[in-house]
Each structure stands twice: as structure tokens, then as C-alpha cells.
Design an enzyme around this catalytic site. Structure first.
Site, PDB file in Angstrom:
ATOM      1  N   LYS A  38     -17.863  61.805  59.036  1.00 15.87           N
ATOM      2  CA  LYS A  38     -16.505  61.481  59.479  1.00 15.87           C
ATOM      3  C   LYS A  38     -16.529  60.445  60.610  1.00 15.87           C
ATOM      4  O   LYS A  38     -15.847  60.585  61.614  1.00 15.87           O
ATOM      5  CB  LYS A  38     -15.793  62.749  59.943  1.00 15.87           C
ATOM      6  CG  LYS A  38     -15.643  63.772  58.826  1.00 15.87           C
ATOM      7  CD  LYS A  38     -14.929  65.017  59.296  1.00 15.87           C
ATOM      8  CE  LYS A  38     -14.838  66.087  58.243  1.00 15.87           C
ATOM      9  NZ  LYS A  38     -14.574  65.698  56.906  1.00 15.87           N
ATOM     10  N   CYS A  39     -17.298  59.406  60.415  1.00 17.87           N
ATOM     11  CA  CYS A  39     -17.520  58.374  61.428  1.00 17.87           C
ATOM     12  C   CYS A  39     -17.034  57.030  60.893  1.00 17.87           C
ATOM     13  O   CYS A  39     -16.985  56.819  59.678  1.00 17.87           O
ATOM     14  CB  CYS A  39     -19.026  58.319  61.732  1.00 17.87           C
ATOM     15  SG  CYS A  39     -19.562  57.000  62.813  1.00 17.87           S
ATOM     16  N   GLY A  40     -16.706  56.139  61.784  1.00 15.24           N
ATOM     17  CA  GLY A  40     -16.331  54.791  61.362  1.00 15.24           C
ATOM     18  C   GLY A  40     -17.447  54.082  60.605  1.00 15.24           C
ATOM     19  O   GLY A  40     -17.192  53.175  59.819  1.00 15.24           O
ATOM     20  N   THR A  42     -19.472  55.729  58.501  1.00 15.39           N
ATOM     21  CA  THR A  42     -19.772  56.514  57.300  1.00 15.39           C
ATOM     22  C   THR A  42     -19.821  55.664  56.026  1.00 15.39           C
ATOM     23  O   THR A  42     -20.675  55.916  55.170  1.00 15.39           O
ATOM     24  CB  THR A  42     -18.777  57.688  57.158  1.00 15.39           C
ATOM     25  OG1 THR A  42     -18.910  58.524  58.305  1.00 15.39           O
ATOM     26  CG2 THR A  42     -19.031  58.507  55.903  1.00 15.39           C
TER      27      THR A  42
END
Length: 174
Positions: A38-40, A42
Site C-alpha cells: 500500500k505504498c506509492g 507499490t
């Protein structure tokens, strides 16, 4: 593990919590990535998978990417190992190994990350992982060859990986 001299000296846990001896990867070129769902960054899973498949076409037995899910950066990988595995496969078709969720910094950091950070410190010599999707390239000799920041796109790593693969490796007598 202060006595460790190579990547192959470590045994992190796999997605089922079982030992995953890195010695099984001896003589391979390995790209290590601390991942998060759930990361930028990803969407880099897509680029990593493309890179993995492309390099494996010409080097089927000599290259592997290992993902190490980590929830230490703003809780961006909160799921359990099964949830993470499902996410990576369903959303990005990831076929390279995603190991068990781990810490990369702090008192519970996975020992292989402690070793890699000391072998290849980050910007200004910092011995910590700054964010998700940092990458380490391990040569056939089990030494860290390069470290990249989270912002390094997977497609930009291909040249360095191929350079390491061309170096060849000593074949085991086992």
C-alpha cells in the site's frame, strides 16, 4: 551476525515462517527488495516482474528477485503473509519469491538487512533503510554489488544485473 561474510550466511523466513537458506542461491545474481502493498512505489511490482521475466529468459537458472514485505514505513503492508502473497499475485502477477514479512530497521531487523546495510550504506553513510522498495544487488560471490533508493525504477537496473550475470560463477562441486 557479526561473523557473516556473505549473503549466503543468512536464513530468513519464507512466507510460511519456515527457514529460507540463502545458501540455496549460491552462484546466482540476486536482487533484494523490501516491498509494501500500500505504498506509492507499490506499482514497481509490475516493473520488477517484467525485469524478472526478461532476465530469466536468457539466464533461467542464474537470477532471482526476492521480495521482503515490510510494514515499518507508515504501516504500508499491514496484511499477514497470505494476504501479501495473494495481493502480489492477483494485482501484479508476481512470480518471484516473496518471503515472510520482516523488519528491515531497528532491534528486530532481519540479519541479512543489517549485513547489507553495513556492506552498502545509504546516502551520507546511513546504515538504515529509508523507505519501501529499496534494492540491493548481490553478485554470484555473495557480496553486495549495488544499492538503489526507492525511486530507482526496476527497468533501470537491468544493465547492472546483466553485467553481474556476465561475470559467470564458480560451479559447485556438490
Amino acid at each position: 551476525m557479526a561473523s557473516a561474510t556473505s549473503f549466503y550466511d543468512f536464513t530468513p523466513k519464507d512466507k510460511k515462517g519456515q527457514p529460507f537458506p540463502l545458501s540455496d542461491l549460491r552462484n546466482k545474481v540476486v536482487l533484494i527488495v523490501n516491498t509494501a502493498s500500500k505504498c506509492g512505489f507499490t506499482p514497481q511490482f509490475e516493473g520488477l516482474e517484467k525485469l524478472y521475466k526478461k532476465v530469466k529468459e536468457t539466464n533461467p537458472d542464474d537470477f532471482v528477485i526476492l521480495g521482503f514485505p515490510c510494514n515499518q514505513f507508515m504501516n504500508q503492508d499491514p496484511g499477514d503473509n497470505d494476504t501479501i502473497q495473494s495481493f502480489c499475485l492477483t494485482n501484479y502477477g508476481v512470480s518471484f519469491p516473496i518471503l515472510g514479512k520482516t523488519d528491515v530497521n531497528g532491534p528486530n531487523a532481519e540479519p541479512v538487512f543489517e549485513w547489507m546495510k553495513s556492506e552498502a550504506p545509504g546516502l551520507l553513510g546511513l546504515k538504515r533503510i529509508k523507505w519501501n522498495f529499496e534494492k540491493f544487488l548481490i553478485g554470484r560471490d555473495g557480496k553486495v554489488k549495488q544499492r538503489w533508493a526507492s525511486t530507482a525504477k526496476p527497468e533501470t537496473l537491468e544493465g547492472k544485473i546483466l553485467e553481474e550475470l556476465k561475470k559467470g560463477g564458480a560451479k559447485s562441486e556438490l
